[in-house]
Design a protein around this motif. Sequence first.
Motif, PDB file in Angstrom:
ATOM      1  N   LYS A 282      -3.567  -0.413 -15.355  1.00 48.41           N
ATOM      2  CA  LYS A 282      -4.512  -0.629 -16.450  1.00 48.41           C
ATOM      3  C   LYS A 282      -5.704  -1.375 -15.863  1.00 48.41           C
ATOM      4  N   VAL A 283      -6.876  -0.887 -16.196  1.00 43.15           N
ATOM      5  CA  VAL A 283      -8.099  -1.517 -15.707  1.00 43.15           C
ATOM      6  C   VAL A 283      -8.941  -1.964 -16.894  1.00 43.15           C
ATOM      7  N   ASP A 284      -9.899  -2.789 -16.621  1.00 45.65           N
ATOM      8  CA  ASP A 284     -10.949  -3.128 -17.579  1.00 45.65           C
ATOM      9  C   ASP A 284     -12.212  -2.524 -16.987  1.00 45.65           C
ATOM     10  N   GLN A 285     -12.586  -1.334 -17.475  1.00 46.85           N
ATOM     11  CA  GLN A 285     -13.728  -0.634 -16.902  1.00 46.85           C
ATOM     12  C   GLN A 285     -15.027  -1.419 -17.093  1.00 46.85           C
ATOM     13  N   GLU A 286     -15.154  -2.110 -18.207  1.00 43.11           N
ATOM     14  CA  GLU A 286     -16.374  -2.892 -18.459  1.00 43.11           C
ATOM     15  C   GLU A 286     -16.586  -3.934 -17.354  1.00 43.11           C
ATOM     16  N   LYS A 287     -15.501  -4.572 -16.935  1.00 42.66           N
ATOM     17  CA  LYS A 287     -15.590  -5.611 -15.908  1.00 42.66           C
ATOM     18  C   LYS A 287     -15.349  -5.065 -14.509  1.00 42.66           C
ATOM     19  N   GLY A 288     -14.848  -3.826 -14.404  1.00 46.66           N
ATOM     20  CA  GLY A 288     -14.606  -3.210 -13.102  1.00 46.66           C
ATOM     21  C   GLY A 288     -13.427  -3.813 -12.357  1.00 46.66           C
ATOM     22  N   VAL A 289     -12.366  -4.231 -13.109  1.00 45.32           N
ATOM     23  CA  VAL A 289     -11.234  -4.901 -12.476  1.00 45.32           C
ATOM     24  C   VAL A 289      -9.899  -4.307 -12.931  1.00 45.32           C
ATOM     25  N   ILE A 290      -8.887  -4.545 -12.123  1.00 45.90           N
ATOM     26  CA  ILE A 290      -7.515  -4.159 -12.431  1.00 45.90           C
ATOM     27  C   ILE A 290      -6.877  -5.285 -13.236  1.00 45.90           C
ATOM     28  N   VAL A 291      -6.185  -4.916 -14.334  1.00 42.44           N
ATOM     29  CA  VAL A 291      -5.579  -5.884 -15.236  1.00 42.44           C
ATOM     30  C   VAL A 291      -4.055  -5.917 -15.065  1.00 42.44           C
ATOM     31  N   GLU A 292      -3.436  -4.740 -14.973  1.00 37.06           N
ATOM     32  CA  GLU A 292      -1.983  -4.638 -14.792  1.00 37.06           C
ATOM     33  C   GLU A 292      -1.693  -3.535 -13.791  1.00 37.06           C
ATOM     34  N   PHE A 293      -0.573  -3.699 -13.057  1.00 31.24           N
ATOM     35  CA  PHE A 293      -0.284  -2.795 -11.945  1.00 31.24           C
ATOM     36  C   PHE A 293       1.221  -2.638 -11.813  1.00 31.24           C
ATOM     37  N   TRP A 294       1.701  -1.373 -11.869  1.00 25.66           N
ATOM     38  CA  TRP A 294       3.118  -1.075 -11.689  1.00 25.66           C
ATOM     39  C   TRP A 294       3.283   0.020 -10.645  1.00 25.66           C
ATOM     40  N   PRO A 295       3.745  -0.275  -9.428  1.00 23.46           N
ATOM     41  CA  PRO A 295       4.055   0.779  -8.462  1.00 23.46           C
ATOM     42  C   PRO A 295       5.504   1.259  -8.624  1.00 23.46           C
ATOM     43  N   TYR A 296       5.713   2.558  -8.440  1.00 24.60           N
ATOM     44  CA  TYR A 296       7.046   3.168  -8.524  1.00 24.60           C
ATOM     45  C   TYR A 296       7.336   3.875  -7.207  1.00 24.60           C
ATOM     46  N   TYR A 297       8.317   3.375  -6.474  1.00 22.73           N
ATOM     47  CA  TYR A 297       8.679   3.906  -5.162  1.00 22.73           C
ATOM     48  C   TYR A 297       9.697   5.034  -5.307  1.00 22.73           C
ATOM     49  N   TRP A 298       9.560   6.053  -4.484  1.00 19.20           N
ATOM     50  CA  TRP A 298      10.520   7.146  -4.478  1.00 19.20           C
ATOM     51  C   TRP A 298      11.860   6.681  -3.923  1.00 19.20           C
ATOM     52  N   ASP A 299      11.836   5.848  -2.870  1.00 19.61           N
ATOM     53  CA  ASP A 299      13.073   5.477  -2.178  1.00 19.61           C
ATOM     54  C   ASP A 299      13.052   3.993  -1.815  1.00 19.61           C
ATOM     55  N   VAL A 300      13.430   3.164  -2.767  1.00 25.39           N
ATOM     56  CA  VAL A 300      13.463   1.717  -2.555  1.00 25.39           C
ATOM     57  C   VAL A 300      14.434   1.353  -1.434  1.00 25.39           C
ATOM     58  N   ALA A 301      15.575   2.041  -1.377  1.00 24.04           N
ATOM     59  CA  ALA A 301      16.572   1.754  -0.339  1.00 24.04           C
ATOM     60  C   ALA A 301      15.983   1.963   1.053  1.00 24.04           C
ATOM     61  N   LEU A 302      15.160   2.996   1.231  1.00 24.61           N
ATOM     62  CA  LEU A 302      14.534   3.242   2.534  1.00 24.61           C
ATOM     63  C   LEU A 302      13.589   2.111   2.909  1.00 24.61           C
ATOM     64  N   VAL A 303      12.791   1.658   1.967  1.00 21.26           N
ATOM     65  CA  VAL A 303      11.875   0.550   2.258  1.00 21.26           C
ATOM     66  C   VAL A 303      12.666  -0.665   2.718  1.00 21.26           C
ATOM     67  N   ASN A 304      13.693  -1.034   1.973  1.00 17.61           N
ATOM     68  CA  ASN A 304      14.516  -2.193   2.344  1.00 17.61           C
ATOM     69  C   ASN A 304      15.171  -1.993   3.702  1.00 17.61           C
ATOM     70  N   LYS A 305      15.676  -0.791   3.966  1.00 15.83           N
ATOM     71  CA  LYS A 305      16.315  -0.494   5.252  1.00 15.83           C
ATOM     72  C   LYS A 305      15.309  -0.637   6.401  1.00 15.83           C
ATOM     73  N   MET A 306      14.117  -0.103   6.219  1.00 18.47           N
ATOM     74  CA  MET A 306      13.106  -0.188   7.277  1.00 18.47           C
ATOM     75  C   MET A 306      12.704  -1.634   7.559  1.00 18.47           C
ATOM     76  N   LEU A 307      12.881  -2.484   6.563  1.00 22.79           N
ATOM     77  CA  LEU A 307      12.559  -3.913   6.737  1.00 22.79           C
ATOM     78  C   LEU A 307      13.780  -4.734   7.149  1.00 22.79           C
ATOM     79  N   GLY A 308      14.903  -4.036   7.444  1.00 19.06           N
ATOM     80  CA  GLY A 308      16.106  -4.720   7.918  1.00 19.06           C
ATOM     81  C   GLY A 308      16.856  -5.452   6.823  1.00 19.06           C
ATOM     82  N   LYS A 309      16.702  -5.021   5.588  1.00 26.51           N
ATOM     83  CA  LYS A 309      17.318  -5.723   4.458  1.00 26.51           C
ATOM     84  C   LYS A 309      18.307  -4.821   3.701  1.00 26.51           C
ATOM     85  N   GLU A 310      19.176  -4.152   4.414  1.00 28.09           N
ATOM     86  CA  GLU A 310      20.151  -3.284   3.751  1.00 28.09           C
ATOM     87  C   GLU A 310      21.205  -4.109   3.043  1.00 28.09           C
ATOM     88  N   ASP A 311      21.735  -3.547   1.944  1.00 27.89           N
ATOM     89  CA  ASP A 311      22.833  -4.212   1.224  1.00 27.89           C
ATOM     90  C   ASP A 311      24.147  -3.897   1.897  1.00 27.89           C
TER      91      ASP A 311
END
Length: 142
Positions: free
Chosen positions: A113-142
């Motif tokens: 969600k942005v505020d176009q009048e002010k030209g800024v980002i207000v809220e941000f939600w990223p959705y990863y396809w493979d959270v387990a892969l990200v954690n694994k690549m960072l050495g944080k496997e369960d």
Amino acid sequence: MPTANEIMEQFYSAERVFMSSPPDQADFSGMAKVFSPDIVFRQTPALVYGGVYEGHEGFRRWAKRMNEYFSKVDVHPSNVLEKGDDVVILMTVDFKVRKTGEEFSMPMAQHVKVDQEKGVIVEFWPYYWDVALVNKMLGKED
């Protein structure tokens, strides 16, 4: 007045610069320019850097953690859906793990969600396809 997509492109450009900088030299000011002072950034709690980050200081804490983990976060949007101040971006993201030098890519989506009048980002939600892969690549496997 910038479009929601133009605001996101400003963010992605600043994010590339920030992430490619060594952690002790990363300058947050480029990203801060496109954030509302009250930004709310939500990362899934399943990630090693998950959580809710609020305001510039919260986003700076998240960005610092990401910069310690990754030396590259490069977003390649494939489809941008805009309706007023809402934008959904479908993308592929290229990552490079700072500690190991390993690289990987994955599809992602973001709802912003942005505020176009002010030209800024207000809220941000990223959705990863493979959270387990990200954690694994960072050495944080369960």
